[in-house]
Design a protein around this motif. Structure first.
Motif, short mmCIF file in Angstrom:
data_model
loop_
_atom_site.label_atom_id
_atom_site.label_comp_id
_atom_site.label_asym_id
_atom_site.label_seq_id
_atom_site.Cartn_x
_atom_site.Cartn_y
_atom_site.Cartn_z
N THR A 1 0.83 -1.20 0.00
CA THR A 1 0.00 0.00 0.00
C THR A 1 0.86 1.25 0.00
O THR A 1 1.83 1.35 0.76
N THR A 2 0.50 2.21 -0.85
CA THR A 2 1.19 3.49 -0.92
C THR A 2 0.20 4.61 -0.67
O THR A 2 -0.90 4.61 -1.23
N VAL A 3 0.56 5.55 0.21
CA VAL A 3 -0.29 6.70 0.51
C VAL A 3 0.53 7.97 0.30
O VAL A 3 1.62 8.11 0.84
N GLN A 4 -0.02 8.88 -0.50
CA GLN A 4 0.63 10.18 -0.72
C GLN A 4 -0.17 11.27 -0.03
O GLN A 4 -1.36 11.44 -0.29
N ALA A 5 0.47 11.97 0.88
CA ALA A 5 -0.16 13.08 1.58
C ALA A 5 0.50 14.37 1.14
O ALA A 5 1.73 14.43 0.97
N GLN A 6 -0.30 15.40 0.97
CA GLN A 6 0.21 16.64 0.37
C GLN A 6 -0.45 17.85 1.01
O GLN A 6 -1.67 17.90 1.17
N ILE A 7 0.37 18.81 1.40
CA ILE A 7 -0.12 20.08 1.95
C ILE A 7 0.36 21.20 1.04
O ILE A 7 1.57 21.35 0.80
N ASP A 8 -0.57 21.98 0.52
CA ASP A 8 -0.24 23.10 -0.36
C ASP A 8 -0.70 24.41 0.27
O ASP A 8 -1.79 24.47 0.86
N PHE B 1 -2.96 33.80 2.48
CA PHE B 1 -2.60 32.39 2.50
C PHE B 1 -3.85 31.54 2.28
O PHE B 1 -4.88 31.76 2.92
N ARG B 2 -3.75 30.58 1.38
CA ARG B 2 -4.84 29.63 1.15
C ARG B 2 -4.26 28.22 1.19
O ARG B 2 -3.40 27.85 0.39
N LYS B 3 -4.76 27.43 2.14
CA LYS B 3 -4.20 26.10 2.40
C LYS B 3 -5.10 25.02 1.84
O LYS B 3 -6.33 25.11 1.93
N GLY B 4 -4.48 23.99 1.26
CA GLY B 4 -5.22 22.85 0.75
C GLY B 4 -4.56 21.54 1.16
O GLY B 4 -3.33 21.46 1.28
N LEU B 5 -5.37 20.52 1.39
CA LEU B 5 -4.88 19.20 1.80
C LEU B 5 -5.35 18.16 0.78
O LEU B 5 -6.50 18.18 0.34
N ARG B 6 -4.46 17.24 0.44
CA ARG B 6 -4.80 16.16 -0.49
C ARG B 6 -4.23 14.84 0.00
O ARG B 6 -3.13 14.79 0.55
N VAL B 7 -4.98 13.78 -0.23
CA VAL B 7 -4.51 12.41 0.00
C VAL B 7 -4.68 11.65 -1.31
O VAL B 7 -5.80 11.57 -1.84
N ASN B 8 -3.58 11.15 -1.83
CA ASN B 8 -3.59 10.47 -3.13
C ASN B 8 -4.24 11.32 -4.21
O ASN B 8 -5.00 10.84 -5.05
N GLY B 9 -3.95 12.63 -4.14
CA GLY B 9 -4.42 13.57 -5.15
C GLY B 9 -5.83 14.07 -4.96
O GLY B 9 -6.29 14.93 -5.72
N ILE B 10 -6.55 13.58 -3.95
CA ILE B 10 -7.93 13.97 -3.72
C ILE B 10 -8.01 14.95 -2.56
O ILE B 10 -7.42 14.73 -1.51
#
Length: 403
Positions: free
Chosen positions: A83-90, A105-114
């Motif tokens: 299993t691979t999980v990608q977490a991303q904070i922009d 500042f505008r923050k966004g969160l993504r997990v596996n691109g969603i």
């Protein structure tokens, strides 16, 4: 679980850092102020959706982005078996319109691109983080210890985070109503609805914290015993579900429904007092975690070295708690844990921590890690936000960042 990739863009002094990481021990070494701790802070953000060291995004972005605008990103890839999980904070930064205005500042969160909300983001990657400020768990305010418990439980139970948010909203609404009743603007019977909600949500938070402290006791106490020469560590959850702090029922023998009933009874008994004060005086927002060392309050009697060992014991117990709750072994991120410890204690700490699948460790002191641990470690030097892999690291491939 291990973190196989960490990518930072515009994060603090890391303009563009790309790291491919392996299981085992990874050592980041270098002088203070060059960006070692920032790497671990960024990794931990991927577990809890925010920084443990800063309360606003403006403190996380590089100075150039704050002045001119741009984009900050923290991205990590965790692997657990197949299993691979990608977490991303922009964070998108808008340059200030004038010298006297602030950037946006505008923050966004993504997990596996969603795209994800913070509640759905937390816990997709599991990381246990030790930093110097964790000594405040021992010496700081009850609020600091409540925060420690809340982060611990939230990594393994998304329902807890939702309950905690609902509880906080109830306390806010109820406090406003208490003040309106005191001022004669609202009727006292309007409190009945909020009493019900406070007791219901508060009981769920209290019960989760009770079970978490039980788990910590099961693992922190033996971990502390192994790291010391027999010092006695004790943890006791002190919930505030009655009016008097020294008149606490034994919540260890109560379930959530019993706690809820006790809170309802107390709220009825102290209603006039709460109206006079205009605040809610019982509930999880008044809880504490009592930490004792050799039968004395650790906050008053523990030395700095003893406090560091207690904090590490809590973190090791936290890792076991997360694994038992999620089935995933969390990454250990240990920021300067070995300083202020004697050589014997350092070896005990390394022996205990390297039992985990992946350990990210920082150090300012060359030679502080024994050679036998360095033989299989990946070693990086961090200088002015630039990360380079040392030639003495393991021969297995691991990407190098020279940014």
């Amino acid at each position: 679980m291990f973190l196989s990739r960490l990518s930072l863009t515009g994060f603090r002094n890391h303009s563009n850092t790309e790291l491919e990481l392996r299981p085992g021990l990874t050592l980041f070494q270098g002088q203070n102020g060059h960006g070692k701790s920032n790497l671990l802070e960024a990794a931990y953000m991927l577990a809890i959706a925010k920084s443990a060291r800063s309360s606003h995004e403006r403190e996380l972005v590089s100075w150039s982005l704050a002045e001119t605008g741009g984009h900050m990103q923290v991205l990590g890839v965790g692997r657990e078996g197949d299993t691979t999980v990608q977490a991303q904070i922009d964070v998108d930064i808008t340059a200030p319109a004038s010298p006297k205005s602030n950037p946006g500042f505008r923050k966004g969160l993504r997990v596996n691109g969603i795209k994800r909300s913070a509640i759905d983001f937390v816990g997709n990657l599991n990381i246990v983080f030790f930093e110097a400020d964790d000594l405040e768990i021992i010496h700081g305010s009850p609020g600091r210890r409540r925060r420690y418990l809340d982060i611990l439980i939230s990594q393994s139970d998304t329902y807890y985070l939702k309950s905690l948010q609902r509880y906080s909203q109830v306390v806010t609404q109820r406090n406003q109503l208490l003040r309106r009743v005191r001022e004669g603007v609202s009727e006292e019977n309007e409190l009945e609805f909020w009493d019900e909600r406070l007791a219901y949500e508060g009981a769920r938070v209290t019960d989760s914290r009770r079970r978490a402290v039980d788990g910590l006791n099961d693992h922190a106490v033996p971990a502390h015993r192994e790291l010391t020469d027999g010092d006695k560590l004790e943890l006791e959850y002190r919930p505030r579900i009655t009016a008097a702090a020294d008149d606490r029922p034994k919540v260890g023998e109560m379930n959530a429904e019993m706690i809820e009933a006790e809170m309802k009874k107390t709220l009825t008994a102290i209603r006039r007092r709460e109206i006079a004060q205009g605040v809610t005086v019982i509930g999880p927002h008044r809880d504490d975690l009592e930490i004792r060392l050799n039968d004395n309050p650790a906050g008053n009697f523990a030395s700095r070295g003893q406090s560091r060992t207690i904090a590490l014991s809590l973190k090791l117990a936290e890792a076991v708690f997360v694994k038992q709750s999620t089935g995933r072994t969390p990454v250990l991120a240990l920021d300067d844990i070995l300083s202020e410890l004697d050589p014997k204690r350092r070896r005990l700490v390394l022996e205990a921590s390297t039992k985990h699948e992946q350990v990210l460790l920082t150090s300012t002191e060359p030679g502080i890690v024994p050679d036998d641990y360095l033989e299989t470690a990946d070693i990086y030097t961090v200088m002015n936000g630039r990360v380079t892999q040392d030639a003495i690291a393991s021969a297995s491939p691991s990407a190098n960042s020279d940014d």
